[in-house]
Scaffold this active site. Structure first.
Site, mmCIF file in Angstrom:
data_model
loop_
_atom_site.group_PDB
_atom_site.id
_atom_site.type_symbol
_atom_site.label_atom_id
_atom_site.label_comp_id
_atom_site.label_asym_id
_atom_site.label_seq_id
_atom_site.Cartn_x
_atom_site.Cartn_y
_atom_site.Cartn_z
ATOM 1 N N GLU A 133 0.912 -1.086 -0.211
ATOM 2 C CA GLU A 133 -0.002 -0.215 -0.222
ATOM 3 C C GLU A 133 1.128 0.982 -0.094
ATOM 4 O O GLU A 133 2.100 1.916 0.708
ATOM 5 C CB GLU A 133 -0.940 -0.206 1.327
ATOM 6 C CG GLU A 133 -2.460 -0.941 1.604
ATOM 7 C CD GLU A 133 -2.039 -0.480 2.372
ATOM 8 O OE1 GLU A 133 -2.578 -0.115 3.422
ATOM 9 O OE2 GLU A 133 -3.068 -2.222 3.228
ATOM 10 N N LYS A 135 2.341 4.851 2.105
ATOM 11 C CA LYS A 135 2.025 4.809 3.169
ATOM 12 C C LYS A 135 1.755 6.918 3.683
ATOM 13 O O LYS A 135 2.828 7.422 2.284
ATOM 14 C CB LYS A 135 3.543 5.086 3.515
ATOM 15 C CG LYS A 135 3.723 5.662 5.522
ATOM 16 C CD LYS A 135 4.867 4.826 5.502
ATOM 17 C CE LYS A 135 5.426 5.793 6.657
ATOM 18 N NZ LYS A 135 4.708 6.278 7.213
ATOM 19 N N ASP A 137 1.264 10.043 4.466
ATOM 20 C CA ASP A 137 2.498 11.221 5.702
ATOM 21 C C ASP A 137 1.021 12.186 6.508
ATOM 22 O O ASP A 137 0.293 13.123 6.162
ATOM 23 C CB ASP A 137 2.737 11.691 4.298
ATOM 24 C CG ASP A 137 4.288 12.699 5.325
ATOM 25 O OD1 ASP A 137 3.925 11.786 6.879
ATOM 26 O OD2 ASP A 137 4.569 13.586 5.629
ATOM 27 N N TYR A 244 -6.513 2.028 6.842
ATOM 28 C CA TYR A 244 -5.736 0.911 6.807
ATOM 29 C C TYR A 244 -5.476 -0.051 8.495
ATOM 30 O O TYR A 244 -4.491 -0.860 7.505
ATOM 31 C CB TYR A 244 -4.150 1.787 5.906
ATOM 32 C CG TYR A 244 -4.076 2.163 7.234
ATOM 33 C CD1 TYR A 244 -2.483 2.100 8.522
ATOM 34 C CD2 TYR A 244 -3.568 3.822 6.695
ATOM 35 C CE1 TYR A 244 -3.038 2.801 9.392
ATOM 36 C CE2 TYR A 244 -2.949 4.818 7.807
ATOM 37 C CZ TYR A 244 -2.832 4.386 9.235
ATOM 38 O OH TYR A 244 -2.306 4.779 10.011
ATOM 39 N N LYS A 332 10.885 3.057 3.337
ATOM 40 C CA LYS A 332 10.151 4.832 2.933
ATOM 41 C C LYS A 332 11.081 5.541 1.831
ATOM 42 O O LYS A 332 11.848 4.402 1.205
ATOM 43 C CB LYS A 332 10.776 5.347 4.258
ATOM 44 C CG LYS A 332 10.487 4.785 5.147
ATOM 45 C CD LYS A 332 9.599 5.648 5.527
ATOM 46 C CE LYS A 332 10.008 7.174 5.898
ATOM 47 N NZ LYS A 332 9.474 7.671 7.421
ATOM 48 N N CYS A 424 11.535 48.209 2.517
ATOM 49 C CA CYS A 424 10.960 47.361 1.484
ATOM 50 C C CYS A 424 11.666 46.855 0.205
ATOM 51 O O CYS A 424 11.069 48.547 -0.654
ATOM 52 C CB CYS A 424 9.900 47.806 1.570
ATOM 53 S SG CYS A 424 8.375 46.505 0.282
ATOM 54 N N CYS A 427 8.493 48.998 -2.116
ATOM 55 C CA CYS A 427 7.488 50.446 -2.500
ATOM 56 C C CYS A 427 8.775 51.204 -1.404
ATOM 57 O O CYS A 427 8.402 52.381 -1.315
ATOM 58 C CB CYS A 427 6.553 49.923 -1.519
ATOM 59 S SG CYS A 427 6.489 50.284 0.356
ATOM 60 N N CYS A 442 6.763 45.381 5.835
ATOM 61 C CA CYS A 442 6.672 46.834 5.670
ATOM 62 C C CYS A 442 5.874 47.719 6.118
ATOM 63 O O CYS A 442 4.491 46.239 5.954
ATOM 64 C CB CYS A 442 6.751 46.541 3.961
ATOM 65 S SG CYS A 442 5.998 48.128 3.210
ATOM 66 N N CYS A 448 2.130 49.774 -0.487
ATOM 67 C CA CYS A 448 3.043 49.343 -1.019
ATOM 68 C C CYS A 448 2.152 48.327 -1.944
ATOM 69 O O CYS A 448 1.487 47.819 -2.323
ATOM 70 C CB CYS A 448 3.188 48.165 0.126
ATOM 71 S SG CYS A 448 4.245 47.382 -0.424
HETATM 72 S S1 IVH Z 1 -0.221 0.370 8.972
HETATM 73 C C1 IVH Z 1 0.590 -1.314 13.273
HETATM 74 N N1 IVH Z 1 -0.436 1.252 6.350
HETATM 75 O O1 IVH Z 1 2.922 5.218 9.544
HETATM 76 C C2 IVH Z 1 0.747 -0.442 12.486
HETATM 77 N N2 IVH Z 1 -0.112 2.595 8.660
HETATM 78 O O2 IVH Z 1 5.590 5.461 9.868
HETATM 79 C C3 IVH Z 1 0.100 0.078 11.476
HETATM 80 N N3 IVH Z 1 0.726 4.830 7.666
HETATM 81 O O3 IVH Z 1 1.481 4.445 12.011
HETATM 82 C C4 IVH Z 1 -0.120 1.009 10.624
HETATM 83 N N4 IVH Z 1 0.130 4.393 4.773
HETATM 84 O O4 IVH Z 1 1.221 6.386 11.317
HETATM 85 C C5 IVH Z 1 -0.271 1.434 7.862
HETATM 86 N N5 IVH Z 1 -0.910 2.132 4.855
HETATM 87 C C6 IVH Z 1 -0.552 2.331 6.017
HETATM 88 C C7 IVH Z 1 -0.417 3.632 6.047
HETATM 89 C C8 IVH Z 1 0.489 4.076 7.473
HETATM 90 C C9 IVH Z 1 0.522 5.282 6.761
HETATM 91 C C10 IVH Z 1 1.426 5.258 8.499
HETATM 92 C C11 IVH Z 1 0.623 5.336 10.168
HETATM 93 C C12 IVH Z 1 1.731 4.310 11.195
HETATM 94 C C13 IVH Z 1 2.817 5.337 10.630
HETATM 95 C C14 IVH Z 1 4.273 4.703 10.970
#
Ligand code: IVH
Length: 699
Positions: A133, A135, A137, A244, A332, A424, A427, A442, A448
């Site tokens: 999946e 991740k 942010d 998730y 990551k 500034c 102006c 400013c 301005c």
């Molecule tokens: S699974 C037991 N799946 O990333 C923890 N986490 O850096 C299971 N996150 O704590 C987490 N996308 O806040 C999971 N597809 C995804 C995610 C995800 C973002 C976050 C989540 C986690 C953090 C870890």
């Protein structure tokens, strides 16, 4: 109260292997303090002051010193903490099942190692099926449903206790408040709250317009928006939620993560895509690369991919180790860094007058995006990092949408320190820093070019001139066409129009009627009361309330202008008198003075005054039992605060003083009144109780 930023110990620059034991201890204490400060900035205030890289290097140094001097490890060492304590802003609630994090993989090898460990643990030879999946942010959140109704939402907090943010979560459209009949009776769904990139940009634009703090990236913006005490603010912030994960559940949620995802979708949750199942690790790595390429076009930030063992019976067996599951890992994306040269440092003037230094870079490709500019934040940042034109620098895009300079690699041979301008660049007005503000601004707002459109919009807005038919779009158009540059031009539009080759009434979308309506709307507002006029000027911190306080004190425009110009001389009588207005603090007074020191502003006001009629501010206070009396409150009041009592007294025309003297007319004595009460008795001044005071107010 805000924590003060700790100062790095004097041993910070000494390499770990050269530290002697006594210095190492001081250094560990200093690092613990600093890391905890930055943890709080990141997790509780949603406003980090350093980059992730800088933070990591503090933690790494701490670990290295601990490794060399294990005897010195502090009780509160940062190396044993995960995340941050739930902040005191919200009620703390214990998670029914701990809310943990994920282990990280930074390379293909790390992913292979993860898979090997899974197989070893399960005692299997073949690769188990994995699901990948994205991740997202944002910030993790756990939703609890009982009888298919959302009853609670918690942030992760420290994993054990989260913050109760139910009210705020209720405002998110992506979060179902009820689940269909086939959902389990008790169900906890975990996922990420995040903000889309375009919403992040518009939020920051609004923040800047309102003179509020800007968010560094969408993650901080989402966190800051979710952790508001006022859920109405959260509601306005366009947050999203994708599901998730799970916590407690009374019935099965699926045999595989794949089927769990199908259920989530059926129950009304949004999912993070694209997700895919894999039986070959090489395909998994290919997925990672493809997602990385798609990253700039997702519309929201992702910082990696997540791989999970697909089969729930394996997941149950694998369980957790420490703070992370054995059955999942985050892969990551590398911090997007690049090396380049600063060609120039320019200054951008924002719409609120904030001067922001910008590094103009030799264009460099960072993670597929060509970067040619980076923000330098403010002048202190330039000094702190000693950034100069010609420097070779590291630029980073990690998570942050606006690229940052994280490190100066090398100064140019004949580089000079950058002199931040005090005028500034847009102006020529003075640009000043007031009090502890790190931003230089400013003060020539009205004239301005960088700020004019916003100032004119404010000038015509509802609580200022309230000009009918002058919406933002009309102002922007007339400004673009050069018809209005400053507020006074509004009152000269007819004259200007008569000289235009194509007059406004002949422009596309206009006509005689709409033109006439606009002119009538303006003419109707040629008379305005002093307080609205002062508010319309858009002086920083002079909102409606302060404009009224100023009007009350100076009553006429003539007196106001004369006094303000005299007040620009420090320690003059008018200067002190401005500072003495009850309710006008030091910061506000300084802004007012800075505004009137600027000749451009005076000229513009004089022009305005010649075109319109500013009427005097009338003080209509009816005679009351305490008009013109001097009152002292002493002891503790039980039915109202001191501030409220004082405001009531002033509303009724009385003066409130802190000390009892012969001039005092009335003393209101609460519980445990001490020396003031005694003095009043000695002087024979009328003394009343809190209840008697309440009677006076009611009358
Ligand atoms: S699974 C037991 N799946 O990333 C923890 N986490 O850096 C299971 N996150 O704590 C987490 N996308 O806040 C999971 N597809 C995804 C995610 C995800 C973002 C976050 C989540 C986690 C953090 C870890």
């Amino acid at each position: 109260m805000a924590k003060k930023k700790p100062i790095a110990s004097m041993f910070r620059s000494i390499p770990v292997d050269k530290l002697v034991e006594a210095d190492a201890l001081i250094e560990l204490q200093s690092l613990a303090e600093e890391i905890s400060y930055h943890d709080e900035k990141y997790h509780s205030d949603d406003s980090p002051e350093i980059t992730d890289g800088e933070y990591d290097s503090l933690r790494r140094r701490n670990e290295k010193i601990e490794k060399r001097f294990p005897k010195l490890i502090l009780k509160n060492t940062p190396s044993k903490k995960v995340g941050s304590k739930a902040s005191s802003k919200f009620k703390k609630v214990k998670h029914t099942e701990a809310m943990l994090s994920l282990g990280n993989a930074f390379s293909e090898q790390d992913v292979r190692d993860f898979l090997d460990k899974v197989k070893r643990f399960l005692g299997i030879n073949d690769d188990p099926e994995l699901i990948a999946e994205t991740k997202v942010d944002g910030l993790a959140c756990s939703l609890r449903y009982e009888n298919r109704q959302l009853i609670r939402a918690l942030t992760r907090g420290d994993g054990e206790f989260g913050e109760d943010i139910t009210k705020n979560i209720m405002t998110l459209n992506d979060v179902p408040k009820f689940l269909p009949d086939d959902a389990p009776n008790v169900l906890e769904i975990r996922g990420e709250v995040y903000m889309r990139t375009k919403d992040f940009f518009s939020l920051n634009e609004r923040q800047e317009k309102e003179g509020k703090k800007l968010f560094a990236n969408p993650r901080n913006a989402a966190a800051g928006s979710l952790r508001q005490l006022d859920s109405k603010i959260t509601a306005k912030r366009k947050l999203h939620f994708c599901a998730y994960g799970w916590g407690e559940h009374s019935e099965s949620i699926g045999d595989t993560i794949e089927s769990f995802r199908k259920n989530l979708f059926k129950w009304g949750f949004q999912l993070n895509g694209p997700a895919q199942t894999f039986s070959d690790i090489n395909d998994l790595i290919y997925y990672y690369q493809k997602v990385q390429e798609a990253r700039p076009f997702m519309g929201y930030d992702i910082d990696g991919t997540v791989y999970k063992v697909n089969e729930m019976h394996y997941i149950d067996r694998l369980g957790f180790v420490g703070r992370a599951p054995r059955w999942a890992i985050a892969h990551k994306f590398p911090a997007e860094k690049g090396i380049t040269v600063i060609k120039d440092i320019t200054i951008q003037v924002g719409r609120t007058g904030a001067l922001t230094p910008v590094a103009e870079l030799e264009p460099v490709n960072i993670g597929g995006v060509i970067i040619s500019r980076a923000t330098l934040h403010n002048e202190d940042e330039i000094i702190r990092k000693d950034i100069r034109v010609g420097d070779t620098v590291i630029v980073q895009r990690a998570g942050d949408v606006i690229p940052q300079i994280t490190e100066v690699k090398k100064h140019d041979v004949d580089s000079k320190e950058f002199k931040f301008p005090t005028k500034c660049p847009s102006c020529g007005s003075e640009a000043i820093r007031i009090g502890e503000d790190i931003i230089r601004r400013c003060v020539g707002g009205l004239t301005c070019p960088a700020q004019q459109v916003e100032k004119i919009k404010h000038f015509t807005s509802k609580n200022a001139f309230d000009i009918d038919g002058m919406g933002d779009k009309v102002i922007e158009l007339l400004f673009e066409k050069g018809i209005i540059k400053t507020p006074s031009d509004l009152f000269n539009i007819e004259e200007k129009n008569s000289k235009l080759h194509t007059p406004i009434q002949n422009w596309e979308g206009w006509g005689q009627l709409s033109y006439n309506n606009m002119i009538n709307g303006i003419n109707e507002k040629r008379t305005i009361i002093l307080n609205k006029f002062i508010y319309a000027l858009g002086i920083r911190y002079v909102g409606e309330q302060n404009a009224k306080l100023l009007s009350k004190r100076y009553t006429s425009i003539e007196n106001f202008l004369e006094s303000m110009q005299k007040a620009t001389v420090e320690e003059s009588e008018e200067f002190n008198s401005l500072l003495n207005i009850d309710g006008i603090g030091d910061k506000v007074a300084q802004e007012i003075i800075a505004f009137f020191k600027e000749k451009h502003n005076i000229k513009e006001i004089e022009k305005l005054v010649s075109l319109i009629n500013v009427t005097n501010y009338e003080i209509h206070t009816a005679q009351t039992a305490i008009t013109n009396k001097t009152i002292v409150f002493t002891g503790s009041l039980s039915k109202m605060s001191r501030a409220e009592a004082k405001a009531n007294a002033e509303k009724m025309g009385a003066k409130v003083s802190n000390s009892v003297s012969k001039k005092t007319n009335l003393v209101v004595a609460g519980e445990e009144s001490g020396s003031k009460l005694k003095k009043a008795q000695e002087l024979g001044i009328e003394i009343i109780s809190e209840d008697q005071w309440l009677e006076i107010i009611k009358s």
